[in-house]
Design an enzyme around this catalytic site. Structure first.
Site: not given
Ligand SMILES: NC(=O)c1ccc[n+]([C@@H]2O[C@H](COP(=O)([O-])OP(=O)(O)OC[C@H]3O[C@@H](n4cnc5c(N)ncnc54)[C@H](OP(=O)(O)O)[C@@H]3O)[C@@H](O)[C@H]2O)c1
Length: 231
Positions: A150, A35, A134
């Site tokens: 979530y 976004r 996750s």
């Molecule tokens: N970090 C962890 O420990 C962890 C653990 C388990 C799973 N995960 C999963 O791994 C993935 C990446 O995690 P992360 O930690 O890198 O998350 P993050 O830093 O919050 O990044 C999430 C990305 O998704 C985009 N996004 C959010 N809402 C959106 C929407 N409505 N439409 C299009 N894009 C959207 C955000 O960009 P904008 O806000 O600019 O749209 C951002 O680029 C996620 O699916 C998360 O659930 C992460």
């Protein structure tokens, strides 16, 4: 060989690092969707000429139509990584209907609608769809209070992976799901303030990049935990 890679959720965290990693092969054409709601620098990916940032919101009523319009500009898609995620951390009885609906829209409904639009672009040549879920959505793992919206929506993404793989098993489209443990990103900091994860975003992107490039030769419809630790 030239490849077209679409990464949904690529403005920060793991998705951003993934886009940069895929771009290191100059034959690749990388589309980085998010976004960009906080309006980062317009030239965020300008150092990487083969990354095209695309404004795309999964939380729209017409996600499928918008995705079809965007995919019309691509001749095919080799790799699609559904990495976007919405995290709400709130005690169960305080979760609102909007919390449930928005979590499910971004983490599963919008993803399925985008994939509906992507299928015609992947059927002729085949390709790999990687869903990022996750450990919270992986059956039998330790769970955490506050993450009901979530983690249940991420569990649905894992389940969908099995269903899609069955329905498309006679085609050359393969789909797998990675259930991540803790990775040091802004999302993790929001969910578990102060927690220090043993893995950072570039390290996890290295693993997902390799997996997305190769794993579909060996597996389809698999839900795989990728975790050194959960908080
Ligand atoms: N970090 C962890 O420990 C962890 C653990 C388990 C799973 N995960 C999963 O791994 C993935 C990446 O995690 P992360 O930690 O890198 O998350 P993050 O830093 O919050 O990044 C999430 C990305 O998704 C985009 N996004 C959010 N809402 C959106 C929407 N409505 N439409 C299009 N894009 C959207 C955000 O960009 P904008 O806000 O600019 O749209 C951002 O680029 C996620 O699916 C998360 O659930 C992460």
């Amino acid at each position: 060989m030239s490849k077209t890679i679409v990464i949904v959720g690529a403005s920060r965290g793991i998705g951003r690092e993934l886009a940069i990693r895929f771009s290191s092969d100059s034959n690749n054409r990388v589309y980085a969707l998010s976004r960009y709601r906080e309006a980062p620098e317009p030239d965020e990916f300008s150092l990487y000429p083969n990354i095209t940032p695309v404004v795309f919101d999964l939380a729209q009523d017409d996600t499928r139509i918008k995705a079809e319009r965007f995919f019309d500009s691509l001749s095919n898609i080799d790799i699609l990584i559904n990495n976007a995620g919405k995290l709400v951390n709130r005690p169960f009885t305080e979760l609102t209907r909007e919390d449930f609906v928005s979590s499910y829209q971004v983490n599963i409904i919008g993803v399925m609608e985008l994939i509906q639009a992507a299928v015609p672009k992947m059927l002729p040549k085949g390709g790999h769809i990687v869903n990022i879920s996750s450990m919270g959505g992986f059956q039998g793992t330790v769970k955490f209070p506050g993450l009901a919206a979530y983690s249940t929506s991420k569990a649905a993404l894992a389940s969908f992976t099995e269903l899609f793989a069955e329905e498309y098993k006679e085609t050359r489209i393969k789909m797998n799901c990675l259930c991540l443990g803790a990775v040091q990103t802004e999302m993790l900091e929001e969910a578990f303030p102060g927690y220090e994860a043993p893995i950072d975003a570039p390290e996890m992107a290295e693993y997902i990049h390799e997996f997305a490039e190769n794993a579909h030769r060996f597996m389809n419809g698999k839900i795989i935990p990728v975790s050194l630790s959960t908080p």
